[in-house]
Write an enzyme that holds these catalytic residues in place. Structure first.
Site, PDB file in Angstrom:
ATOM      1  N   ASP A   1       0.840  -1.182   0.000  1.00 34.86           N
ATOM      2  CA  ASP A   1       0.000   0.000   0.000  1.00 34.86           C
ATOM      3  C   ASP A   1       0.889   1.251   0.000  1.00 34.86           C
ATOM      4  OD1 ASP A   1      -2.658   1.348   0.367  1.00 34.86           O
ATOM      5  OD2 ASP A   1      -1.706   2.003   2.213  1.00 34.86           O
TER       6      ASP A   1
ATOM      7  N   THR B   1      -2.730   5.499  -4.288  1.00 34.22           N
ATOM      8  CA  THR B   1      -1.677   6.167  -3.517  1.00 34.22           C
ATOM      9  C   THR B   1      -0.287   5.876  -4.084  1.00 34.22           C
ATOM     10  OG1 THR B   1      -1.745   4.290  -1.968  1.00 34.22           O
ATOM     11  CG2 THR B   1      -2.985   6.256  -1.372  1.00 34.22           C
ATOM     12  N   THR B   2      -0.115   4.723  -4.722  1.00 34.39           N
ATOM     13  CA  THR B   2       1.156   4.430  -5.379  1.00 34.39           C
ATOM     14  C   THR B   2       1.222   5.111  -6.739  1.00 34.39           C
ATOM     15  OG1 THR B   2       1.183   2.265  -4.281  1.00 34.39           O
ATOM     16  CG2 THR B   2       2.717   2.578  -6.100  1.00 34.39           C
TER      17      THR B   2
ATOM     18  N   ASP C   1      -9.355   0.623   1.701  1.00 30.64           N
ATOM     19  CA  ASP C   1      -9.231   1.087   0.322  1.00 30.64           C
ATOM     20  C   ASP C   1     -10.480   0.762  -0.485  1.00 30.64           C
ATOM     21  OD1 ASP C   1      -6.775   2.002   0.956  1.00 30.64           O
ATOM     22  OD2 ASP C   1      -5.633   0.585  -0.251  1.00 30.64           O
TER      23      ASP C   1
END
Length: 544
Positions: free
Chosen positions: A78, A111-112, A412
Site C-alpha cells: 500500500d 496512492t502508489t 481502500d
C-alpha cells in the site's frame, strides 16, 4: 610639423565601471546557478522516492518490508502506508509523503500511482529545464495540459448507477487485485459495497466512513471476515459463576463511570490497624457498589457496556458478583472513541454518573451473545433499532501482519465505493486512461505553438510511465506493449489496456477492470500540482 599626442586620463569611477559590471554579471550567474542547483536537488530527491515505490504498482507489484523503530515488521504494498513509515529527511521528498496522504484522503486508492506519476512528471520537468525553458513557462503549460487531460478522462468515463451492485463490486475488486489479500477479493469486495450502501446517502451523494467500524480479532483466516448489522466487540463478557452469556430483547446501558470504590483526587495512603475499622470500610464499599448495581437494575437494563478507565479499576470482583446475581451482562474496557458510534447505533445516551441513570437513556437490541473464536471470544449485538445508518466489520487474520493488511485493503475498497457516490463515473484501468490522455494531448499539442507545444508533449509522454511500470512489474516487455498500446489508441480503441494475466493488449472494460473516475482525476491533479510547486521553489531557507 610636430606630431600632437593626446593623452586621455580616465576618472577613477569610469575605470571601476567595467569591473563592477563584471562583478554583477558574476553574481547574477552565481544566483542563477544556485537556483538551478536547488531545483535539480529537489527534483532528484523526489524522483528517488518515486523510484523506490514504483515496483509496488499494479496487481503484480512487489511488497515492501518495513521495520519500525521498535523492531516491529510490516509487510505491505500500500503506497500510503509505505510512504508513512519511510525515513525521509529531504524537504522536497517529504512533499511526496504528503502527496500520498492527500490521495488517500481524497480517493482512498491510487496512492502508489500518484507518486509514480509525480516522479515521471518531475523527470519531464528536468528535461525541459535542461533545454533552457523557464520554470514558470513549464508550470503554466502543465496546467493547460492538466485541464485538457481532465476533459479527456471525463469524456471516456462511463456513468454508473449507485443501485447497480455488480458495477460497484467490480470497482472494489479492481482495487483489491493489487493487494496481498487479492485472492479474497470475491469475499471482501461485496462486503465493502454492502457496508457503504448501508451507510451512504444517495440523495446528498455523501458517505461518512466513520459510520463503518472495523474491529480486528486475531485468529481464523481472511475468509472469516464478516459484515455485522449491529455491533461487535473483540473482548469477552466479564462475569462470575451464573452470569449470562446470551441476552434476548436486551436493554443496554452505556456507562462512563466506574463500578468500583471511589479514590481520592490526590495520591494518599490510609493505614488501618483495627479489624473493626477494616470491616467497616469493606461494608461501606459493599453497600456503595450494591447501591449502584441496584440503581442499574431498577432502570431495566440487562446489558452494560462499560467505558475503559485509566484512573482506577472499571469494576471489582464484588461488582461482578452483584451483576451476576442480578443477571446483568457486562462488557468492559470499551474505548472512549467508540462511545459515539455505539450510541448512534443503539440510539442511547451515555451515562456519566450513577445519579443520571434512567430508563429513557437505554438502548435496545434483539440479541446480545458471546461467540467463541480460536483466539478468544467476541460479543455480537444484533437486531439494533432500524433504520440503522451504521455498520460493523469483523476483520480476521491468522497473524498480525495479515490482519493489518486485511484492514488496510478493506479501507481502500470502502474508499473506492465512496468515490463513486461523490462522482458517479467509472473508467477502465490497465493503463488505458493514461494512454488515451497521452494520445489526445500529443495530437492537441500539434495545434499549439512555441514552448507550450513542447511542454504539453513532455507532459503526455510522462503519462506512459503507468502502463510501462505495470508491464515491467508483471515481467512483460514494456517497450513492445506500450508501443502496441499507443497504436491501438491511435486507431480509436480508447478502452484498450494491459491484460496482465495474459500478457497482451485487451479491451479492459470488457474484462471488468474498472475504477472510479475520481481516483484518476485526483491522482493526475495532485501530481501536477506537486510538480508546479517544486518548479516554483528556487531556494531553501534553513532556520535555527
Amino acid at each position: 610639423t610636430a606630431a600632437c599626442a593626446r593623452i586621455f586620463i580616465m576618472p577613477p569611477a569610469a575605470a571601476a565601471a567595467p569591473k563592477a559590471t563584471a562583478a554583477k554579471n558574476e553574481l547574477r550567474d552565481d544566483g542563477k546557478a544556485k537556483r538551478s542547483d536547488v531545483r535539480q536537488s529537489n527534483i532528484a530527491a523526489a524522483k528517488a522516492v518515486a523510484d523506490a515505490i514504483r515496483t509496488s504498482l499494479g496487481p503484480r507489484g512487489m511488497d515492501k518490508m518495513v521495520q519500525k523503530a521498535d523492531g516491529e515488521v510490516l509487510i505491505t504494498n500500500d503506497g500510503a502506508t509505505i510512504m508513512e513509515y519511510m525515513n525521509i529527511n529531504h524537504p522536497a521528498a517529504k512533499m511526496l509523503v504528503d502527496l500520498s496522504k492527500s490521495q488517500d484522503i481524497e480517493a482512498g486508492d491510487g496512492t502508489t500511482s500518484v507518486v509514480v506519476l509525480a516522479g515521471a512528471l518531475l523527470q519531464a520537468c528536468q528535461s525541459l529545464l535542461n533545454r533552457g525553458i523557464h520554470p514558470m513557462k513549464i508550470s503554466e503549460s502543465f496546467q493547460l495540459a492538466l485541464d485538457k487531460a481532465e476533459e479527456v478522462l471525463t469524456g471516456m468515463s462511463i456513468p454508473v448507477d449507485i443501485g447497480d451492485r455488480d458495477s460497484l463490486i467490480q470497482a472494489a475488486s479492481t482495487s483489491l487485485n493489487s493487494k496481498i489479500v487479492s485472492h479474497n477479493a470475491p469475499l471482501l469486495a461485496p462486503l465493502a459495497v454492502d457496508a457503504v450502501r448501508m451507510v451512504g446517502d444517495v440523495e446528498r451523494s455523501m458517505v461518512d466512513l466513520r459510520d463503518v467500524r472495523v474491529t480486528k480479532k486475531l485468529g481464523g483466516t481472511v475468509d472469516d471476515t464478516e459484515l455485522i448489522e449491529g455491533l461487535v466487540f473483540s473482548q469477552k463478557i466479564q462475569k462470575l459463576a451464573g452470569g449470562p452469556s446470551r441476552v434476548e430483547n436486551a436493554k443496554i446501558a452505556v456507562l462512563q463511570f466506574q463500578l468500583s470504590p471511589p479514590k481520592s483526587d490526590m495520591e494518599s495512603s490510609v493505614v488501618v490497624s483495627d479489624y473493626q475499622q477494616m470491616d467497616r470500610i469493606l461494608k461501606e464499599e459493599k453497600a456503595y457498589i450494591a447501591g449502584i448495581c441496584k440503581q442499574i437494575a431498577k432502570t431495566g437494563a440487562n446489558v452494560i457496556l462499560l467505558q475503559k478507565s485509566i484512573l482506577r479499576d472499571a469494576i471489582t470482583d464484588l461488582g461482578l458478583h452483584f451483576l451476576s446475581k442480578l443477571k446483568i451482562m457486562l462488557v468492559k474496557d470499551v474505548e472512549r472513541d467508540d462511545i459515539d458510534f455505539i450510541c448512534r447505533t443503539l440510539r442511547c445516551v451515555p451515562i456519566a454518573q450513577p445519579d443520571a441513570l434512567h430508563a429513557s437513556k437505554l438502548g435496545t437490541a434483539k440479541l446480545v451473545q458471546e461467540f467463541p473464536t480460536p483466539e478468544g471470544k467476541i460479543v455480537k449485538i444484533t437486531g439494533v433499532p432500524q433504520p440503522c445508518k451504521t455498520v460493523s466489520i469483523l476483520c480476521r487474520g491468522s497473524n498480525k501482519l495479515m490482519i493489518d493488511e486485511n484492514e488496510r485493503s478493506i479501507h481502500d475498497a470502502l474508499c473506492v465505493v465512496r468515490s463513486l457516490y461523490q462522482r458517479k463515473f467509472l473508467i477502465p484501468g490497465g493503463g488505458a486512461p493514461e494512454m488515451e490522455v497521452n494520445y489526445k494531448l500529443t495530437e492537441w499539442s500539434k495545434t499549439l505553438g512555441g514552448m507550450e507545444a513542447f511542454c504539453v508533449r513532455a507532459f503526455a509522454e510522462a503519462l506512459e510511465v503507468i502502463p510501462a511500470t505495470l508491464a515491467e512489474n508483471a515481467g512483460l516487455h514494456p517497450i513492445q506493449l506500450v508501443t502496441e498500446l499507443r497504436n491501438r489508441h491511435a486507431t480509436g480503441n480508447k478502452y484498450d489496456g494491459l491484460n496482465i494475466k495474459k500478457g497482451c493488449i485487451s479491451n479492459i472494460h470488457d474484462l471488468g477492470v474498472i475504477q472510479p473516475l475520481q481516483v484518476n482525476l485526483s491522482a493526475l491533479g495532485l501530481a501536477t500540482e506537486l510538480c508546479r510547486m517544486i518548479l516554483k521553489i528556487d531556494d531553501i531557507v534553513f532556520t535555527a
